[in-house]
Design a protein around this motif. Structure first.
Motif, mmCIF file in Angstrom:
data_model
loop_
_atom_site.group_PDB
_atom_site.id
_atom_site.type_symbol
_atom_site.label_atom_id
_atom_site.label_comp_id
_atom_site.label_asym_id
_atom_site.label_seq_id
_atom_site.Cartn_x
_atom_site.Cartn_y
_atom_site.Cartn_z
ATOM 1 N N ALA A 56 1.011 22.701 10.869
ATOM 2 C CA ALA A 56 2.420 22.298 10.789
ATOM 3 C C ALA A 56 2.919 22.266 9.343
ATOM 4 O O ALA A 56 4.089 21.965 9.093
ATOM 5 N N GLY A 57 2.045 22.565 8.390
ATOM 6 C CA GLY A 57 2.471 22.654 6.989
ATOM 7 C C GLY A 57 2.316 21.380 6.187
ATOM 8 O O GLY A 57 2.916 21.245 5.118
ATOM 9 N N TYR A 58 1.511 20.447 6.678
ATOM 10 C CA TYR A 58 1.301 19.210 5.942
ATOM 11 C C TYR A 58 0.055 19.322 5.060
ATOM 12 O O TYR A 58 -0.908 20.006 5.401
ATOM 13 N N ALA A 59 0.081 18.642 3.930
ATOM 14 C CA ALA A 59 -0.973 18.718 2.916
ATOM 15 C C ALA A 59 -2.100 17.730 3.235
ATOM 16 O O ALA A 59 -2.323 16.766 2.501
ATOM 17 N N PHE A 60 -2.820 17.989 4.307
ATOM 18 C CA PHE A 60 -3.880 17.082 4.730
ATOM 19 C C PHE A 60 -4.965 16.952 3.669
ATOM 20 O O PHE A 60 -5.458 15.848 3.409
ATOM 21 N N ASP A 61 -5.349 18.051 3.044
ATOM 22 C CA ASP A 61 -6.422 18.000 2.048
ATOM 23 C C ASP A 61 -6.052 17.101 0.867
ATOM 24 O O ASP A 61 -6.889 16.338 0.375
ATOM 25 N N ASP A 62 -4.799 17.176 0.422
ATOM 26 C CA ASP A 62 -4.356 16.294 -0.662
ATOM 27 C C ASP A 62 -4.298 14.841 -0.187
ATOM 28 O O ASP A 62 -4.642 13.930 -0.931
ATOM 29 N N TRP A 63 -3.836 14.628 1.040
ATOM 30 C CA TRP A 63 -3.814 13.262 1.582
ATOM 31 C C TRP A 63 -5.226 12.677 1.548
ATOM 32 O O TRP A 63 -5.433 11.560 1.075
ATOM 33 N N LEU A 64 -6.188 13.455 2.010
ATOM 34 C CA LEU A 64 -7.575 12.995 2.051
ATOM 35 C C LEU A 64 -8.110 12.729 0.639
ATOM 36 O O LEU A 64 -8.791 11.727 0.400
ATOM 37 N N LYS A 65 -7.752 13.591 -0.284
ATOM 38 C CA LYS A 65 -8.235 13.480 -1.665
ATOM 39 C C LYS A 65 -7.677 12.256 -2.391
ATOM 40 O O LYS A 65 -8.380 11.603 -3.157
#
Length: 124
Positions: free
Chosen positions: A62-71
């Motif tokens: 959906a285009g959300y920055a999951f990897d940055d959120w996790l980081k």
């Protein structure tokens, strides 16, 4: 129960990570943050609930920055600033030909280590 997130701090983190704020009347609080076509996540639990996401792949698709959120989710803004500065130094090291093993001489007795640290004089 999930931790209460801080919207203001989340916005500060997005800006630190070079996300651009975009006004949108339909977005949470009237704006969202975007970088490289990925949207910053303020609150993953609320996002998943509102959008009906059940998998990480759905969030990413959906285009959300999951990897940055996790980081960045567990870092304070000061910790995030330190991490980003270290990453920038590592990028500089790689760009100027660092091999991952040896310090690189910069100038005036200053060296850049493979870990991205600046050392000077007799510390090199």
């Amino acid at each position: 129960m999930a931790e209460k997130w801080n919207y203001k701090e989340s916005c500060e983190k997005a800006i630190l990570a070079d996300y651009e704020e975009c006004t949108d009347e339909y977005a949470y609080n009237g704006s969202y943050f975007i970088k490289d076509d990925k949207i910053w996540i303020h609150d993953l639990e609320s996002l998943c609930e509102k959008m009906g996401f059940t998998t990480i792949q759905e969030i990413k698709d959906a285009g959300y920055a999951f990897d940055d959120w996790l980081k960045y989710k567990d870092l304070t803004t000061s910790q995030m600033e330190a991490l980003l500065a270290e990453e920038e130094m590592l990028d500089i090291y790689a760009e100027i030909g660092g091999n991952g093993f040896d310090n690189i001489y910069l100038a005036d007795g200053m060296w850049l280590t493979p870990e991205g640290e600046l050392v000077g004089g007799n510390n090199a």
